[in-house]
Scaffold this active site. Structure first.
Site, PDB file in Angstrom:
ATOM      1  N   GLY A  12       0.809  -1.213   0.000  1.00 46.60           N
ATOM      2  CA  GLY A  12       0.000   0.000   0.000  1.00 46.60           C
ATOM      3  C   GLY A  12       0.836   1.254   0.000  1.00 46.60           C
ATOM      4  O   GLY A  12       0.611   2.179   0.788  1.00 46.60           O
ATOM      5  N   SER A  14       1.422   3.533  -2.533  1.00 49.25           N
ATOM      6  CA  SER A  14       1.235   4.510  -3.606  1.00 49.25           C
ATOM      7  C   SER A  14       1.033   5.931  -3.092  1.00 49.25           C
ATOM      8  O   SER A  14       1.322   6.896  -3.799  1.00 49.25           O
ATOM      9  CB  SER A  14       0.057   4.102  -4.501  1.00 49.25           C
ATOM     10  OG  SER A  14      -1.130   3.989  -3.742  1.00 49.25           O
ATOM     11  N   GLY A  50      12.568   5.561  -8.071  1.00 49.11           N
ATOM     12  CA  GLY A  50      13.699   5.648  -8.988  1.00 49.11           C
ATOM     13  C   GLY A  50      14.608   4.442  -8.892  1.00 49.11           C
ATOM     14  O   GLY A  50      14.153   3.296  -8.852  1.00 49.11           O
ATOM     15  N   ASN A  59      -2.181  -8.060  -5.102  1.00 52.36           N
ATOM     16  CA  ASN A  59      -3.470  -8.279  -4.451  1.00 52.36           C
ATOM     17  C   ASN A  59      -3.183  -9.022  -3.154  1.00 52.36           C
ATOM     18  O   ASN A  59      -2.877 -10.219  -3.171  1.00 52.36           O
ATOM     19  CB  ASN A  59      -4.399  -9.093  -5.355  1.00 52.36           C
ATOM     20  CG  ASN A  59      -5.724  -9.420  -4.684  1.00 52.36           C
ATOM     21  OD1 ASN A  59      -5.959  -9.075  -3.526  1.00 52.36           O
ATOM     22  ND2 ASN A  59      -6.603 -10.094  -5.411  1.00 52.36           N
ATOM     23  N   VAL A  60      -3.259  -8.333  -2.033  1.00 46.29           N
ATOM     24  CA  VAL A  60      -2.837  -8.925  -0.759  1.00 46.29           C
ATOM     25  C   VAL A  60      -3.768 -10.033  -0.285  1.00 46.29           C
ATOM     26  O   VAL A  60      -3.435 -10.767   0.650  1.00 46.29           O
ATOM     27  CB  VAL A  60      -2.694  -7.856   0.355  1.00 46.29           C
ATOM     28  CG1 VAL A  60      -1.595  -6.866   0.025  1.00 46.29           C
ATOM     29  CG2 VAL A  60      -4.024  -7.157   0.626  1.00 46.29           C
ATOM     30  N   ASN A  86       1.155  -2.412   5.363  1.00 43.32           N
ATOM     31  CA  ASN A  86       0.435  -1.145   5.438  1.00 43.32           C
ATOM     32  C   ASN A  86      -0.881  -1.164   4.666  1.00 43.32           C
ATOM     33  O   ASN A  86      -1.784  -0.398   4.976  1.00 43.32           O
ATOM     34  CB  ASN A  86       1.330  -0.011   4.918  1.00 43.32           C
ATOM     35  CG  ASN A  86       0.582   1.300   4.788  1.00 43.32           C
ATOM     36  OD1 ASN A  86       0.200   1.901   5.792  1.00 43.32           O
ATOM     37  ND2 ASN A  86       0.341   1.743   3.550  1.00 43.32           N
ATOM     38  N   TYR A 151     -13.560  -2.985  10.812  1.00 42.75           N
ATOM     39  CA  TYR A 151     -12.220  -2.398  10.787  1.00 42.75           C
ATOM     40  C   TYR A 151     -11.542  -2.536  12.153  1.00 42.75           C
ATOM     41  O   TYR A 151     -10.366  -2.910  12.246  1.00 42.75           O
ATOM     42  CB  TYR A 151     -12.342  -0.927  10.386  1.00 42.75           C
ATOM     43  CG  TYR A 151     -11.046  -0.207  10.163  1.00 42.75           C
ATOM     44  CD1 TYR A 151     -10.333  -0.369   8.976  1.00 42.75           C
ATOM     45  CD2 TYR A 151     -10.543   0.667  11.122  1.00 42.75           C
ATOM     46  CE1 TYR A 151      -9.145   0.319   8.756  1.00 42.75           C
ATOM     47  CE2 TYR A 151      -9.359   1.360  10.912  1.00 42.75           C
ATOM     48  CZ  TYR A 151      -8.668   1.181   9.728  1.00 42.75           C
ATOM     49  OH  TYR A 151      -7.494   1.863   9.518  1.00 42.75           O
ATOM     50  N   ALA A 153     -12.191  -4.744  14.471  1.00 41.75           N
ATOM     51  CA  ALA A 153     -11.884  -6.157  14.724  1.00 41.75           C
ATOM     52  C   ALA A 153     -10.595  -6.565  14.028  1.00 41.75           C
ATOM     53  O   ALA A 153      -9.754  -7.273  14.601  1.00 41.75           O
ATOM     54  CB  ALA A 153     -13.038  -7.037  14.258  1.00 41.75           C
ATOM     55  N   ALA A 154     -10.426  -6.119  12.784  1.00 42.16           N
ATOM     56  CA  ALA A 154      -9.208  -6.452  12.039  1.00 42.16           C
ATOM     57  C   ALA A 154      -7.985  -5.821  12.689  1.00 42.16           C
ATOM     58  O   ALA A 154      -6.942  -6.475  12.851  1.00 42.16           O
ATOM     59  CB  ALA A 154      -9.343  -5.997  10.590  1.00 42.16           C
TER      60      ALA A 154
END
Length: 244
Positions: A12, A14, A50, A59-60, A86, A151, A153-154
């Site tokens: 994650g 980007s 670079g 795709n996690v 992340n 969210y 709970a995760a």
């Protein structure tokens, strides 16, 4: 605090916190592979890294995609020394209205992916008797939040997972920790109304939102040799919003 010769994988990466982490590790000497969910996102990561790394599409939630990315990294850079979990999503809803897919998507992306990625890099770290696994949690994982049962709970699950894994691998020189941000300045928070922003700031004793760089600095510390005796911990970076 140098990461010369180290290979870091940041999911994650980007934008936002993920990008700040990737850029911080690069600035301190690491080769960084950042992942995104699209080819365009991966290209953008390659552009900002670079010669210091590469962006890859991942795709996690897909074990085959994880293995493909790790094979690519091994072939070009070597084994991963630092894993930063992340990548994450939100699918907010009150529990009474929450659909099964809103629950399952969050658990798969935000929690099960951490299990899969950590397991995938573990064997090489154990052979080297050195490694860092750092997962980005959330203050919500400790204090809860209405409309975010999935969210929360995760993110709470990440803490229990990390403590358990830390106990399993500490004797092999591998540390496993969580960084739990509070409210961080992002595109989403910048779009809030003045009243909404004031409501958030009223919960934060520091009187401001955090910056992505402040999360990145916490990650860099836990990834460093200076933090080699810290494992199974959750580092809260929230301006005093929640004190454990």
């Amino acid at each position: 605090m140098s990461f010369e010769g180290k290979i870091a994988l940041v999911t994650g990466a980007s934008r936002g916190i993920g990008r700040a982490i990737a850029e911080t590790l690069v600035a301190r000497g690491a080769k960084v592979i950042g992942t995104a969910t699209s080819e365009n996102g991966a290209k953008n990561i390659s552009d900002y890294l670079g010669a210091n790394g590469k962006g890859l599409m991942l795709n996690v939630t897909d074990p085959a995609s994880i293995e493909s990315v790790l094979e690519n990294i091994r072939a070009e850079f070597g084994e991963v020394d630092i894993l930063v979990n992340n990548a994450g999503i939100t699918r907010d809803n009150l529990l009474m209205r929450m659909k099964d897919d809103e629950w399952n998507d969050i658990i798969e992306t935000n929690l099960s992916s951490v299990f899969r990625l950590s397991k995938a890099v573990m064997r090489a770290m154990m052979k080297k008797r050195c490694g860092r696994i750092i997962t980005i949690g959330s203050v919500v994982g400790t204090m809860g939040n209405a409309g975010q049962a999935n969210y929360a709970a995760a993110k709470a699950g990440l803490i229990g997972f990390s403590k358990s894994l830390a106990r399993e691998v500490a004797s092999r020189g591998i540390t496993v920790n969580v960084v739990a941000p509070g409210f961080i300045e992002t595109d989403m928070t910048r779009a809030l109304s003045d009243d909404q922003r004031a409501g958030i700031l009223a919960q934060v004793p520091a009187g401001r939102l955090g910056g992505a760089q402040e999360i990145a600095s916490a990650v860099a510390f836990l990834a460093s040799d200076e933090a080699s005796y810290i494992t199974g911990e959750t580092l809260h970076v929230n301006g005093g919003m929640y004190m454990v």
